[in-house]
Scaffold this motif. Structure first.
Motif, mmCIF file in Angstrom:
data_model
loop_
_atom_site.group_PDB
_atom_site.id
_atom_site.type_symbol
_atom_site.label_atom_id
_atom_site.label_comp_id
_atom_site.label_asym_id
_atom_site.label_seq_id
_atom_site.Cartn_x
_atom_site.Cartn_y
_atom_site.Cartn_z
ATOM 1 N N THR A 155 2.023 3.070 -6.687
ATOM 2 C CA THR A 155 1.141 3.070 -7.863
ATOM 3 C C THR A 155 0.888 1.638 -8.333
ATOM 4 O O THR A 155 -0.004 0.985 -7.812
ATOM 5 C CB THR A 155 1.746 3.902 -9.016
ATOM 6 O OG1 THR A 155 3.083 3.446 -9.266
ATOM 7 C CG2 THR A 155 1.777 5.379 -8.660
ATOM 8 N N GLU A 157 2.845 -1.183 -8.159
ATOM 9 C CA GLU A 157 3.325 -2.257 -7.291
ATOM 10 C C GLU A 157 3.689 -3.521 -8.062
ATOM 11 O O GLU A 157 3.386 -4.635 -7.625
ATOM 12 C CB GLU A 157 2.252 -2.558 -6.225
ATOM 13 C CG GLU A 157 2.823 -3.079 -4.930
ATOM 14 C CD GLU A 157 1.790 -3.877 -4.140
ATOM 15 O OE1 GLU A 157 0.595 -3.765 -4.435
ATOM 16 O OE2 GLU A 157 2.206 -4.617 -3.246
ATOM 17 N N THR A 173 -6.644 7.064 -9.605
ATOM 18 C CA THR A 173 -6.670 5.925 -8.680
ATOM 19 C C THR A 173 -6.824 6.363 -7.236
ATOM 20 O O THR A 173 -7.471 5.707 -6.435
ATOM 21 C CB THR A 173 -5.451 4.984 -8.874
ATOM 22 O OG1 THR A 173 -5.459 4.015 -7.838
ATOM 23 C CG2 THR A 173 -4.138 5.723 -8.825
ATOM 24 N N VAL A 180 -10.794 7.392 -5.515
ATOM 25 C CA VAL A 180 -11.969 6.520 -5.560
ATOM 26 C C VAL A 180 -12.754 6.479 -4.254
ATOM 27 O O VAL A 180 -13.978 6.444 -4.242
ATOM 28 C CB VAL A 180 -11.550 5.102 -5.981
ATOM 29 C CG1 VAL A 180 -12.709 4.153 -5.887
ATOM 30 C CG2 VAL A 180 -11.028 5.128 -7.399
ATOM 31 N N ASP A 181 -12.050 6.443 -3.132
ATOM 32 C CA ASP A 181 -12.751 6.469 -1.846
ATOM 33 C C ASP A 181 -11.795 6.971 -0.764
ATOM 34 O O ASP A 181 -10.601 7.145 -1.000
ATOM 35 C CB ASP A 181 -13.356 5.092 -1.495
ATOM 36 C CG ASP A 181 -12.296 4.021 -1.229
ATOM 37 O OD1 ASP A 181 -11.505 4.196 -0.276
ATOM 38 O OD2 ASP A 181 -12.248 3.021 -1.958
ATOM 39 N N GLN A 227 -8.866 4.530 -0.052
ATOM 40 C CA GLN A 227 -7.926 4.438 -1.160
ATOM 41 C C GLN A 227 -7.015 5.668 -1.202
ATOM 42 O O GLN A 227 -5.837 5.564 -1.549
ATOM 43 C CB GLN A 227 -8.718 4.294 -2.475
ATOM 44 C CG GLN A 227 -7.889 4.322 -3.741
ATOM 45 C CD GLN A 227 -7.143 3.021 -3.993
ATOM 46 O OE1 GLN A 227 -7.109 2.131 -3.155
ATOM 47 N NE2 GLN A 227 -6.529 2.923 -5.151
ATOM 48 N N ASN A 268 -4.276 4.993 1.077
ATOM 49 C CA ASN A 268 -3.558 3.875 0.490
ATOM 50 C C ASN A 268 -2.516 4.380 -0.516
ATOM 51 O O ASN A 268 -1.359 3.962 -0.500
ATOM 52 C CB ASN A 268 -4.600 3.001 -0.212
ATOM 53 C CG ASN A 268 -4.208 1.566 -0.367
ATOM 54 O OD1 ASN A 268 -3.144 1.151 0.075
ATOM 55 N ND2 ASN A 268 -5.064 0.797 -0.997
ATOM 56 N N VAL A 269 -2.935 5.308 -1.371
ATOM 57 C CA VAL A 269 -2.045 5.856 -2.387
ATOM 58 C C VAL A 269 -1.060 6.848 -1.751
ATOM 59 O O VAL A 269 0.088 6.957 -2.157
ATOM 60 C CB VAL A 269 -2.860 6.526 -3.516
ATOM 61 C CG1 VAL A 269 -1.964 7.306 -4.468
ATOM 62 C CG2 VAL A 269 -3.656 5.470 -4.283
ATOM 63 N N ASP A 307 -4.955 -6.962 -6.103
ATOM 64 C CA ASP A 307 -3.962 -6.071 -5.530
ATOM 65 C C ASP A 307 -4.679 -5.133 -4.558
ATOM 66 O O ASP A 307 -5.858 -4.819 -4.752
ATOM 67 C CB ASP A 307 -3.300 -5.257 -6.645
ATOM 68 C CG ASP A 307 -2.192 -4.375 -6.106
ATOM 69 O OD1 ASP A 307 -1.460 -4.821 -5.199
ATOM 70 O OD2 ASP A 307 -2.061 -3.236 -6.574
ATOM 71 N N HIS A 308 -3.963 -4.676 -3.534
ATOM 72 C CA HIS A 308 -4.647 -3.812 -2.561
ATOM 73 C C HIS A 308 -4.928 -2.424 -3.135
ATOM 74 O O HIS A 308 -5.586 -1.621 -2.490
ATOM 75 C CB HIS A 308 -3.847 -3.714 -1.260
ATOM 76 C CG HIS A 308 -2.644 -2.848 -1.345
ATOM 77 N ND1 HIS A 308 -1.530 -3.205 -2.063
ATOM 78 C CD2 HIS A 308 -2.372 -1.638 -0.819
ATOM 79 C CE1 HIS A 308 -0.627 -2.252 -1.955
ATOM 80 N NE2 HIS A 308 -1.111 -1.282 -1.203
ATOM 81 N N TYR A 309 -4.408 -2.124 -4.330
ATOM 82 C CA TYR A 309 -4.769 -0.855 -4.971
ATOM 83 C C TYR A 309 -6.018 -0.978 -5.840
ATOM 84 O O TYR A 309 -6.471 -0.002 -6.403
ATOM 85 C CB TYR A 309 -3.610 -0.318 -5.820
ATOM 86 C CG TYR A 309 -2.493 0.254 -4.990
ATOM 87 C CD1 TYR A 309 -2.743 1.314 -4.122
ATOM 88 C CD2 TYR A 309 -1.211 -0.251 -5.067
ATOM 89 C CE1 TYR A 309 -1.738 1.844 -3.339
ATOM 90 C CE2 TYR A 309 -0.196 0.277 -4.294
ATOM 91 C CZ TYR A 309 -0.458 1.321 -3.425
ATOM 92 O OH TYR A 309 0.530 1.845 -2.663
ATOM 93 N N ALA A 330 -9.546 -0.793 -6.086
ATOM 94 C CA ALA A 330 -10.724 -0.356 -5.325
ATOM 95 C C ALA A 330 -11.910 -0.357 -6.288
ATOM 96 O O ALA A 330 -11.888 -1.080 -7.290
ATOM 97 C CB ALA A 330 -10.461 1.024 -4.728
#
Lengths: 371, 371
Positions: free
Chosen positions: A29, A31, A73, A76-77, A80, A83-84, B164-166, B168
């Motif tokens: 989340t 980080e 979060t 979004v795409d 992402q 990523n999460v 940050d890579h989060y 987006a």
């Protein structure tokens, strides 16, 4: 507020694994150290997520931990989301992604299989038995050899014939020539048998190359295509499915790795979510090491009802033998595609006959199962 | 004939591992039983590959096996290369990709980093010491908060500040607004300090989304960009670098996994080959578990001479502390970017001062090392 629930297996003694669970929560989340994150009101209110459940694993090696991660979060795409789900924590050697529950609020992001299991049944006109498939290989066959092989298995009555995933746009067997030649081969076979085999070309390359191949193949009238989503990138796969695909797509498992995402989640859920109509996976008793139970879970996960998403077709493969048709149908049921390559190809001059026997054994097994 | 040499570690007792080596050879080339492949003249002559070397591993757990795989099939496109390198065998739980040697005949397929280590030194105007960097986080900061954070670390003298890579294209902090606001922030800081920090936006989404983000960011004048190649797909990364990139690109390790490709090969070679100018990796002594020796190997591999490819900049990260600057510079040397996020951010109101101290400690360590 809406949350994506993600379950991880975390190795370690209970206190150690619990500390790791908190670390994974922060990692996936904000980080940052918790106190840094809490300084900001919007972050505190919407981004922190929480540990929802924590229980010892059956084997005593660690904890099963379910986190609630904020949809706001993750949604979004299409990149992402991954990523999460398992971005930085994929680098934690002691953490395995087990499962996730997609909240209804996120279902709009994905449309899942465009055609699914029923679309593949419609494309092959096979309703009451498993679909049968084989592969054109080895890489290195010249154009005429590939076409001859394609014609032979089509005459034998196979439902789908796909390029091996090593067939790319090689100078010795170029993509466009191959698509034309194989479509001609299945047409010629259809004139003799009255049934048209679906030819499935393999798409390979960068996004621009793959788009050009897909456009060409679709314009030529192929009935399905194949590509390897983990190799080409899941976000690209997603875009291709949503914006360009007009026929069912088979997902090949190349570059998918084996150990850090639970197989049923990777092959059964993620690939279906991103749009695979059929998913090829390494079946038990073949050249790979997935246990039988895991293979059953992959198949179930692909077919089970899931929100607005069409069921997808499981394709157990990787060193299957024609002799196993009855056993595989009994285990997987009727909604399956049996993909058999080397074992068919080793028939040599008897390939057409062996293909026909393979189809007939599947038909018999299906009949036994249905009655 | 030209061959790609690929080294795997294969677990198992000697005879068992040797049998697996033969299986991996077939899996990564013709993917049929050997006798089927040998029936075809062109396949026999050009596609089979061979086992070049086989030796016991130091720890006695298996074999180090080097295969010669035919360049003619591996070199067709940027996806097929990965396919031949570690496509199906990535599913063999007992096989780990250790290394590969790219033959000269394949160097034309890749151009490697477009800017590389020297390009990043030019972009930041830092010549004789490590580059310093920090991250804008946590996700959930509003536009004004992100911009304020960016301005503060820029005033503190940081060389690069990355998203940050989060981060987006979230509705609460949209990509284009963020790029504009952060560029304004580094400009404002530059007016006060006389030195312009390089702002590095994170690109996320499907290929079309990422292309639009890149075009926008470059048109606005960013000095570098970041993305996660393993998440977005290496073939897409390759295409972006070759066809669109005008500034250095930092590779983020999200979704890269940790256990089945040797770290020096994945972070040191593959990402450099596909075009990363700087590679972020999980450093020892941080939130992840890479051993120190592995981190040293990643850094060496990124910087060492390799055919026509520019050296790339190692970026050890993942829970680094500002206090470790001297130690890290001593270990990694001058050609490194020190990326410190949470430890800087936890300074709160003292952030600008803490940033300045961080830069100064790097300058001192570099001076000590150079003299």
């Amino acid at each position: 507020m809406s949350f994506l629930q993600v379950t991880y297996h975390i190795d370690g003694a209970p206190e150690e694994a619990a500390a790791r669970a908190e670390a994974v929560l922060l990692e996936q989340t904000v980080e940052t150290p918790r106190d840094v994150a809490l300084r900001h009101e919007f972050v505190r209110a919407h981004m922190m997520g929480s540990i929802r459940e924590m229980a010892p694993l059956e084997d005593g090696r660690g904890l099963r931990v379910t986190l609630s991660l904020p949809t706001v979060t993750a949604s979004v795409d299409a990149a992402q989301f991954l990523n999460v789900l398992f971005g930085n924590s994929s680098m934690h050697a002691n953490v395995r992604l087990e499962n996730f529950v997609l909240p209804e609020q996120m279902q709009g992001l994905f449309s899942g299989p465009k055609f699914g299991l029923e679309g593949l049944r419609a494309a092959t006109d096979v309703q009451h038995r498993p679909l049968t498939a084989t592969a054109l290989k080895p890489v290195g066959l010249r154009l005429e050899e590939v076409a001859a092989l394609c014609r032979t298995v089509a005459e034998g009555g196979i439902d789908l014939v796909k390029d091996d995933h090593y067939l790319a746009d090689h100078p010795f067997c170029p993509f466009e020539d191959r698509v034309r030649a194989c479509l001609r081969a299945v047409d010629e076979a259809a004139e003799r048998t009255g049934r048209r085999t679906v030819y499935v070309p393999n798409l390979s390359g960068t996004p621009d190359q793959v788009r050009r191949q897909l456009d060409f193949a679709q314009a030529q009238g192929v009935g399905a295509v194949m590509l390897a989503p983990m190799l080409l990138g899941l976000p690209f796969f997603y875009e291709l499915v949503h914006e360009r695909l007009e026929v069912p797509v088979l997902a090949h498992p190349s570059f998918a790795g084996s150990t850090r995402i639970a197989e049923a989640t990777l092959y059964g859920k993620l690939l279906r979510l991103y749009g695979a109509d059929a998913v090829i996976f390494a079946n038990y008793g073949g050249r790979f090491s997935f246990p039988q139970e895991t293979c059953g879970q992959i198949a179930e996960t692909l077919r089970q009802p899931w929100g607005p998403y069409r069921p997808a077709l499981p394709v157990p493969a990787g060193g299957m033998q024609t002799e196993r048709a009855t056993e595989l149908v009994t285990f997987f049921g009727l909604d399956v595609m049996l993909l058999i390559g080397g074992s068919l190809l080793s028939a040599g001059p008897a390939l057409r006959e062996r293909t026909r026997e393979f189809i007939e054994s599947v038909e018999r097994a299906a009949l036994t199962l249905s009655t």
